[in-house]
Design a protein around this motif. Structure first.
Motif, PDB file in Angstrom:
ATOM      1  N   ASN A   5      65.672  51.569 -40.361  1.00  0.00           N
ATOM      2  CA  ASN A   5      65.986  52.308 -41.593  1.00  0.00           C
ATOM      3  C   ASN A   5      65.787  51.450 -42.847  1.00  0.00           C
ATOM      4  N   ILE A   6      64.594  50.835 -42.937  1.00  0.00           N
ATOM      5  CA  ILE A   6      64.326  49.968 -44.088  1.00  0.00           C
ATOM      6  C   ILE A   6      63.443  50.696 -45.098  1.00  0.00           C
ATOM      7  N   GLU A   7      63.527  50.258 -46.331  1.00  0.00           N
ATOM      8  CA  GLU A   7      62.722  50.871 -47.384  1.00  0.00           C
ATOM      9  C   GLU A   7      61.294  50.341 -47.283  1.00  0.00           C
ATOM     10  N   ILE A   8      60.350  51.268 -47.287  1.00  0.00           N
ATOM     11  CA  ILE A   8      58.947  50.897 -47.116  1.00  0.00           C
ATOM     12  C   ILE A   8      58.253  50.937 -48.482  1.00  0.00           C
ATOM     13  N   PRO A   9      57.472  49.911 -48.834  1.00  0.00           N
ATOM     14  CA  PRO A   9      56.819  49.923 -50.149  1.00  0.00           C
ATOM     15  C   PRO A   9      55.733  50.996 -50.224  1.00  0.00           C
ATOM     16  N   PRO A  10      55.496  51.591 -51.425  1.00  0.00           N
ATOM     17  CA  PRO A  10      54.462  52.616 -51.564  1.00  0.00           C
ATOM     18  C   PRO A  10      53.079  52.043 -51.264  1.00  0.00           C
ATOM     19  N   GLY A  11      52.204  52.874 -50.698  1.00  0.00           N
ATOM     20  CA  GLY A  11      50.866  52.418 -50.337  1.00  0.00           C
ATOM     21  C   GLY A  11      50.751  52.114 -48.858  1.00  0.00           C
ATOM     22  N   THR A  12      51.889  52.129 -48.143  1.00  0.00           N
ATOM     23  CA  THR A  12      51.854  51.897 -46.696  1.00  0.00           C
ATOM     24  C   THR A  12      51.566  53.233 -46.027  1.00  0.00           C
ATOM     25  N   LEU A  13      50.284  53.573 -45.943  1.00  0.00           N
ATOM     26  CA  LEU A  13      49.854  54.916 -45.540  1.00  0.00           C
ATOM     27  C   LEU A  13      50.502  55.411 -44.264  1.00  0.00           C
ATOM     28  N   LEU A  14      50.660  54.499 -43.287  1.00  0.00           N
ATOM     29  CA  LEU A  14      51.211  54.898 -41.997  1.00  0.00           C
ATOM     30  C   LEU A  14      52.652  55.367 -42.140  1.00  0.00           C
ATOM     31  N   MET A  15      53.263  55.041 -43.269  1.00  0.00           N
ATOM     32  CA  MET A  15      54.689  55.298 -43.444  1.00  0.00           C
ATOM     33  C   MET A  15      54.950  56.198 -44.643  1.00  0.00           C
ATOM     34  N   GLU A  16      54.057  57.160 -44.853  1.00  0.00           N
ATOM     35  CA  GLU A  16      54.209  58.088 -45.976  1.00  0.00           C
ATOM     36  C   GLU A  16      53.878  59.509 -45.531  1.00  0.00           C
ATOM     37  N   ASP A  17      54.452  60.471 -46.235  1.00  0.00           N
ATOM     38  CA  ASP A  17      54.115  61.884 -46.062  1.00  0.00           C
ATOM     39  C   ASP A  17      53.435  62.381 -47.336  1.00  0.00           C
ATOM     40  N   PRO A  18      52.745  63.543 -47.250  1.00  0.00           N
ATOM     41  CA  PRO A  18      52.234  64.166 -48.478  1.00  0.00           C
ATOM     42  C   PRO A  18      53.424  64.505 -49.393  1.00  0.00           C
ATOM     43  N   PRO A  19      53.194  64.579 -50.729  1.00  0.00           N
ATOM     44  CA  PRO A  19      51.888  64.438 -51.394  1.00  0.00           C
ATOM     45  C   PRO A  19      51.493  62.988 -51.691  1.00  0.00           C
ATOM     46  N   ILE A  20      52.482  62.056 -51.692  1.00  0.00           N
ATOM     47  CA  ILE A  20      52.163  60.676 -52.063  1.00  0.00           C
ATOM     48  C   ILE A  20      51.156  60.069 -51.077  1.00  0.00           C
ATOM     49  N   HIS A  21      51.293  60.404 -49.804  1.00  0.00           N
ATOM     50  CA  HIS A  21      50.357  59.909 -48.787  1.00  0.00           C
ATOM     51  C   HIS A  21      48.925  60.306 -49.150  1.00  0.00           C
ATOM     52  N   ASP A  22      48.749  61.557 -49.575  1.00  0.00           N
ATOM     53  CA  ASP A  22      47.389  62.057 -49.828  1.00  0.00           C
ATOM     54  C   ASP A  22      46.735  61.332 -51.000  1.00  0.00           C
ATOM     55  N   ILE A  23      47.539  60.998 -52.011  1.00  0.00           N
ATOM     56  CA  ILE A  23      47.008  60.257 -53.169  1.00  0.00           C
ATOM     57  C   ILE A  23      46.510  58.884 -52.717  1.00  0.00           C
ATOM     58  N   HIS A  24      47.329  58.182 -51.940  1.00  0.00           N
ATOM     59  CA  HIS A  24      46.954  56.839 -51.485  1.00  0.00           C
ATOM     60  C   HIS A  24      45.804  56.888 -50.484  1.00  0.00           C
ATOM     61  N   ARG A  25      45.804  57.911 -49.628  1.00  0.00           N
ATOM     62  CA  ARG A  25      44.742  58.001 -48.624  1.00  0.00           C
ATOM     63  C   ARG A  25      43.396  58.291 -49.279  1.00  0.00           C
ATOM     64  N   ARG A  26      43.411  59.197 -50.263  1.00  0.00           N
ATOM     65  CA  ARG A  26      42.147  59.527 -50.965  1.00  0.00           C
ATOM     66  C   ARG A  26      41.538  58.280 -51.576  1.00  0.00           C
ATOM     67  N   LEU A  27      42.396  57.457 -52.142  1.00  0.00           N
ATOM     68  CA  LEU A  27      41.912  56.233 -52.769  1.00  0.00           C
ATOM     69  C   LEU A  27      41.265  55.311 -51.733  1.00  0.00           C
ATOM     70  N   LEU A  28      41.936  55.133 -50.599  1.00  0.00           N
ATOM     71  CA  LEU A  28      41.370  54.276 -49.558  1.00  0.00           C
ATOM     72  C   LEU A  28      40.097  54.875 -48.976  1.00  0.00           C
ATOM     73  N   ALA A  29      40.100  56.195 -48.785  1.00  0.00           N
ATOM     74  CA  ALA A  29      38.911  56.863 -48.218  1.00  0.00           C
ATOM     75  C   ALA A  29      37.706  56.685 -49.138  1.00  0.00           C
ATOM     76  N   ARG A  30      37.961  56.580 -50.425  1.00  0.00           N
ATOM     77  CA  ARG A  30      36.874  56.419 -51.391  1.00  0.00           C
ATOM     78  C   ARG A  30      36.178  55.073 -51.256  1.00  0.00           C
ATOM     79  N   VAL A  31      36.939  54.061 -50.867  1.00  0.00           N
ATOM     80  CA  VAL A  31      36.329  52.730 -50.729  1.00  0.00           C
ATOM     81  C   VAL A  31      35.956  52.429 -49.275  1.00  0.00           C
ATOM     82  N   PHE A  32      36.590  53.145 -48.355  1.00  0.00           N
ATOM     83  CA  PHE A  32      36.367  52.913 -46.922  1.00  0.00           C
ATOM     84  C   PHE A  32      35.427  54.004 -46.402  1.00  0.00           C
ATOM     85  N   THR A  33      34.240  54.081 -46.962  1.00  0.00           N
ATOM     86  CA  THR A  33      33.335  55.215 -46.719  1.00  0.00           C
ATOM     87  C   THR A  33      32.536  55.029 -45.432  1.00  0.00           C
ATOM     88  N   PRO A  34      32.000  56.141 -44.874  1.00  0.00           N
ATOM     89  CA  PRO A  34      31.108  56.021 -43.722  1.00  0.00           C
ATOM     90  C   PRO A  34      29.916  55.098 -44.008  1.00  0.00           C
TER      91      PRO A  34
END
Length: 397
Positions: free
Chosen positions: A74-103
């Motif tokens: 039950n510890i506080e997780i810092p923002p940006g830890t995608l594995l430990m977030e739900d939408p909508p904040i997760h989606d904002i951070h994931r979109r950013l990573l997906a933009r740089v982590f492209t196919p």
């Protein structure tokens, strides 16, 4: 024939981890929703239930993390830890990573990955026995993450060792969890500061420069702390899982030599061999979720605040989903397994893991057409989340 003793599964029990599949079969048949009183968590084991749970983030939340010990701490997780977030904040951070982590970026790594695999295997010329994990499987993902992030080769081993150490447990013990242990970001601080002054064509530089709209509607770049978090997540996520995949590929092809012969005769089976290996022996057996609201399942109430373990490795062999699910078959038609998850948290690195697995297997088969494993001296890794080889001694012919 009935089983006399009640079914029991424990992620911290190393004896169970040696071969958990008979227990998974019993859970699916006898207790599709099961409660572990000793460690206070619930378990789902069937394909349909796990598929539904993975997409229902409002009920099965990632906000407390995907690992049982982390949820319990039950510890506080810092923002940006995608594995430990739900939408909508997760989606904002994931979109950013997906933009740089492209196919395109992932595919562009192929020549460098291949060159490194060849270099690794060249060192084994004339050797008739070696440990696959130490000499090859652990090396490749570490170098690839290093290439992606622009971390010098000399420093990559330290990065991997610290990332791996966080997942290790003493046999039969739980992972020791703290915010500091999970987010061991100090390791990357110097690289980020150096990259800010010396931009390059790597992921770290792109993260430094990427603009995005945050949850308040403000357009900005990432803070240094946010970049540290992203980089730490990427470095940790990609190392251990891909190394285990390479280990399972080599182990299973030794265990089923007739299929190895087929593969050597038809290299076009390699991509499907990787999918079947991911299904049959997933590197992560269970994904944990925090139950955010009461849920009714199989006539029972799982109360809000519970921890739920989703047994992906069981779902991947569920007889209601797979014909002969307990059989390894490199020609199997696979439209979907859930080793990389599904829905919101589908693994961002899935394409990279597949690419590394394919190239590693191609180059390994070019070098070795036959090998045996000294099964008596193998060892499985000691973590509650991963199941793969720590030691895999081979003799090659």
């Amino acid at each position: 024939m009935s089983n006399a003793s009640p079914v029991y599964w424990d992620p911290f029990d190393r004896e169970i981890a040696r071969d958990p599949y008979p227990i998974y079969r019993r859970l699916r048949a006898e207790a599709p929703l099961w409660y572990n009183e000793r460690h206070d968590f619930w378990v789902l084991s069937r394909w349909d239930d796990i598929n539904s749970a993975l997409v229902d983030w409002a009920t099965y939340s990632s906000s407390r993390g995907p690992i049982l010990e982390v949820i319990k701490a039950n510890i506080e997780i810092p923002p940006g830890t995608l594995l430990m977030e739900d939408p909508p904040i997760h989606d904002i951070h994931r979109r950013l990573l997906a933009r740089v982590f492209t196919p395109r970026r992932v595919l562009s790594l192929e020549p460098a990955i291949r060159e490194y695999c060849v270099r690794c295997l060249d060192r084994l010329d004339g050797v008739d026995a070696f440990d696959l994990m130490t000499e090859f499987a652990n090396e490749v993902p570490m170098r690839v993450i290093g290439m992606l992030l622009g971390i010098p080769e000399d420093d990559q081993l330290t990065v991997r060792e610290r990332a791996d150490a966080k997942l290790r447990t003493e046999p039969g013990q739980q992972m020791k969890v703290s915010r500091e242990a999970i987010m061991d970001t100090d390791l990357f601080a110097d690289y980020i500061d150096w990259r800010a002054e010396h931009p390059s064509d790597d992921l770290m530089t792109e993260l430094l420069n990427a603009e995005f709209e945050d949850e308040t509607g403000t357009t900005r770049t990432l803070t240094r702390e946010e970049i540290l978090t992203y980089v730490t997540v990427l470095a940790g996520a990609g190392n251990e899982t891909t190394a285990r995949l390479i280990g399972w590929l080599v182990a299973l092809l030794a265990r089923y030599p007739d299929q190895r012969t087929e593969l050597l005769a038809d290299r076009q089976l390699i991509p499907n061999t990787i999918e079947e290996t991911l299904r049959f022996e997933p590197t992560g057996h269970a994904i944990a979720r925090y139950v955010a609201r009461d849920v009714q399942l199989y006539g029972q109430t799982v109360p809000e605040g519970s921890a739920m373990m989703l047994l992906v490795a069981s779902a991947n062999r569920d007889e209601k989903r797979w014909d002969d699910g307990e059989t390894y078959d490199i020609r199997r038609k696979i439209d979907q397994h859930i080793t990389f998850g599904i829905g919101t948290h589908y693994c961002l690195g899935a394409a990279l893991a597949r690419l590394e697995g394919r190239i590693a297997l191609e180059e390994f088969l070019t070098r070795f057409q036959a090998w045996d494993i000294d099964w008596d001296n193998t060892a499985l890794s000691s973590t509650s989340t991963m199941r793969g080889w720590e030691t895999l001694p081979l003799s090659v012919g």
